[in-house]
Enzyme design. Structure first.
Site, PDB file in Angstrom:
ATOM      1  N   VAL A  11      42.256  47.307  26.111  1.00  0.00           N
ATOM      2  CA  VAL A  11      42.530  46.445  24.955  1.00  0.00           C
ATOM      3  C   VAL A  11      43.317  47.204  23.882  1.00  0.00           C
ATOM      4  CG1 VAL A  11      41.419  45.213  23.040  1.00  0.00           C
ATOM      5  CG2 VAL A  11      40.586  44.926  25.362  1.00  0.00           C
ATOM      6  N   GLU A 155      43.048  41.105  32.253  1.00  0.00           N
ATOM      7  CA  GLU A 155      43.716  42.230  32.888  1.00  0.00           C
ATOM      8  C   GLU A 155      44.710  41.679  33.911  1.00  0.00           C
ATOM      9  OE1 GLU A 155      41.030  45.289  34.220  1.00  0.00           O
ATOM     10  OE2 GLU A 155      39.991  45.289  32.299  1.00  0.00           O
ATOM     11  N   PHE A 251      39.950  28.598  37.196  1.00  0.00           N
ATOM     12  CA  PHE A 251      38.646  29.218  37.487  1.00  0.00           C
ATOM     13  C   PHE A 251      37.828  28.401  38.487  1.00  0.00           C
ATOM     14  CE2 PHE A 251      37.834  33.139  35.198  1.00  0.00           C
ATOM     15  CZ  PHE A 251      39.099  33.291  34.640  1.00  0.00           C
ATOM     16  N   CYS A 262      34.104  42.950  32.117  1.00  0.00           N
ATOM     17  CA  CYS A 262      33.632  42.062  31.058  1.00  0.00           C
ATOM     18  C   CYS A 262      32.603  41.002  31.456  1.00  0.00           C
ATOM     19  CB  CYS A 262      34.823  41.438  30.361  1.00  0.00           C
ATOM     20  SG  CYS A 262      35.727  42.733  29.469  1.00  0.00           S
ATOM     21  N   ARG A 329      36.114  48.465  37.886  1.00  0.00           N
ATOM     22  CA  ARG A 329      34.798  48.374  37.249  1.00  0.00           C
ATOM     23  C   ARG A 329      34.097  47.105  37.740  1.00  0.00           C
ATOM     24  NH1 ARG A 329      36.398  49.578  31.012  1.00  0.00           N
ATOM     25  NH2 ARG A 329      38.295  48.475  31.605  1.00  0.00           N
TER      26      ARG A 329
END
Ligand code: NAD
Ligand code: UGA
Length: 435
Positions: A11, A155, A251, A262, A329
């Site tokens: 970020v 991202e 989505f 996140c 991650r």
């Protein structure tokens, strides 16, 4: 305007590059000396499509600089943006705000003229108030306001999302701070909606947005499970469902579960924030539990498939938590590999176009790494697609089949043309379809 950015991660770096491009003078600060040296030498700290040119242009023009000194970032700055990490505390499973608190403590002493402190890290509701208290205690004469401006970038789309946000949420009751922030975003004003709210609402908007998206992914994954059992096709179902404008078609891609830095941490932070306030967020709890189970279910499907094979060998294509990023991650691919390795002596060969280095930091020599999808597939009994990179959509399946021991594909992202693969002679399984 002069802008200091504290925390030069995904970020902080993207925001710094974006504001430099908009014409501001930016200093990005990070406590990681190695990272700052790397960036100062013109190297990108992250992979982001389209960002390298903008970064290098602004670095050469000295519109963006990098430092390990808080003093450099804060002294004379009109706006200081805090964008340090807010991970989950592994012991308590609650949000770890120590980096945010530490940044506030460290920066307070360098505040001179009126400064707007922007909290861009994702934080629980009330954190801006706490930061205000810390700075006032550390530097009682400092003139400042703390404003919440949550970040919504994805991202892989950081450049697009910085210059084309769906909205910019500004949380403050201070008209003085509001004017400074409007100056900061001046080149973008009028192009995108600005949502002016209180600090607490702003902090809540960020969590409510991420949790909603995580729930949506979990929901479509459950619908995909039901499609597999009933013979409906998830491709057709999500097409028909997504055309309802109240639902929307975004989505609704089923897969191996959501990951990344996140959704997993923000959903668990939200649940614990709820509990702290006596409110049970049962839908979010369900998404968290369902998403965890999804990754073990995916591993079980692999284990069932290789049962009985002597010296099984599997290729896995994609290690990043989604396509378009090198970030591993909480990557479902990595967790699925770990789950499979716990229960099998299988040999795994992996390939990812961008995320090999980050994956190797997590998985080490427990698996092997190949230089291409084709090299990974050689002499394997199963080919798994775990991340939806574009290059996996156009694989030469005939070439792959010719080198595999057993032509079997498990496409967890529904990226390959199943009909074509079957014609070539593959046995295929995917998500939300009976075959
Ligand atoms: P990151 O881990 O990539 O980067 C954080 C950086 O802060 C690290 O480089 C670390 O060295 C530095 N740092 C920590 N403490 C510091 C200190 N006291 N002084 C200076 N530097 C310090 O994190 P990120 O992914 O950029 O996320 C940052 C925040 O933004 C998190 O709260 C995250 O939830 C939120 N967010 C992230 C994304 C994303 O796509 N990654 C999107 C929206 C919001
Ligand atoms: C997400 C949000 O989309 C951003 O708005 C937010 O700023 C960011 O989190 C954050 O707070 O850090 P990001 O983590 O980059 O962005 O990734 P997404 O594109 O949202 O995907 C998250 C996960 O959900 C990935 O594992 C992805 O593969 C999965 N996903 C997403 C699906 O399985 N299906 C979908 O249809 C969409």
């Amino acid at each position: 305007m002069k802008i200091g950015i504290i925390g030069t991660g995904y970020v902080g770096f993207s925001t710094g590059v974006g504001f430099a491009e908009l014409g501001h003078s930016v200093i990005c600060v990070d406590s990681n000396t190695k990272k700052i040296e790397h960036i100062k030498n013109g190297n990108m700290p992250i992979f982001e499509d389209g960002m390298e040119d903008i970064f290098k242009r602004n670095l050469d023009a000295k519109k963006i600089r990098f430092s390990t000194s808080m003093k450099d970032g804060v002294t004379d700055a009109d706006v200081v943006i805090i964008s340090v990490g807010t991970p989950t505390d592994p012991q308590t499973r609650t949000i770890d705000l120590s980096y945010v608190r530490q940044s506030a403590t460290e920066l307070a002493g360098f505040l001179g003229n009126y400064t707007v402190i922007v909290l861009k890290s994702t934080v629980e509701v009330g954190t801006c108030d706490e930061i205000e208290g810390i700075i006032s205690r550390e530097n009682p004469t400092a003139e400042f306001d703390v404003v919440s401006i949550p970040e919504f970038l994805r991202e892989g789309f950081a450049v697009h999302d910085f210059f084309n946000p769906d909205r910019i949420v500004i949380g403050t009751d201070s008209t003085r701070a509001q004017k400074v922030i409007e100056e900061l975003y001046k080149p973008l004003l009028g192009k995108f909606p600005i949502v002016r709210v209180s600090r607490r609402s702003s902090e809540m908007i960020k969590y409510a947005s991420n949790a909603f998206l995580a729930i949506k992914v979990h929901y479509i994954n459950e619908i995909a499970n039901l499609c597999e059992q009933t013979g409906a096709s998830i491709d057709e179902v999500r097409l028909g469902v997504g055309m309802d404008s109240r639902i929307g078609d975004k989505f609704l891609n089923p897969g191996p579960g959501y990951g990344g830095s996140c959704f997993p941490k923000d959903t668990s932070a939200m649940v614990s924030m709820g509990l702290k306030n006596g409110v049970r967020l049962s839908l979010v709890e369900c998404a968290i539990a369902g998403n965890e189970k999804r990754k073990t279910d995916m591993a079980s499907r692999i284990l069932d498939d290789i049962k009985g094979i002597v010296n099984p060998k599997m290729a896995i294509l994609g290690l990043a938590f989604k396509g378009g990023t090198d970030d591993c991650r909480e990557s479902p691919a990595v967790e699925i590999i770990e789950n499979v390795l716990k229960k099998s002596e299988i040999e795994i060969v992996a390939y990812d176009p961008r995320a090999m280095a980050n994956a190797e930091n997590l998985l080490g020599n427990r698996i092997k790494y190949a230089r291409s999808a084709y090299a990974a597939a050689e002499e394997t009994h199963l080919l798994v697609i775990a991340t939806e990179w574009d290059e996996f959509k156009d694989l030469d399946l005939k070439k792959i089949k010719s080198t595999m021991v057993r032509p079997k594909i498990f496409d967890m992202r529904n990226v390959i043309d199943i009909r074509e693969a079957k014609k070539i002679g593959f046995v295929c399984s995917s998500i939300g379809r009976r075959t």
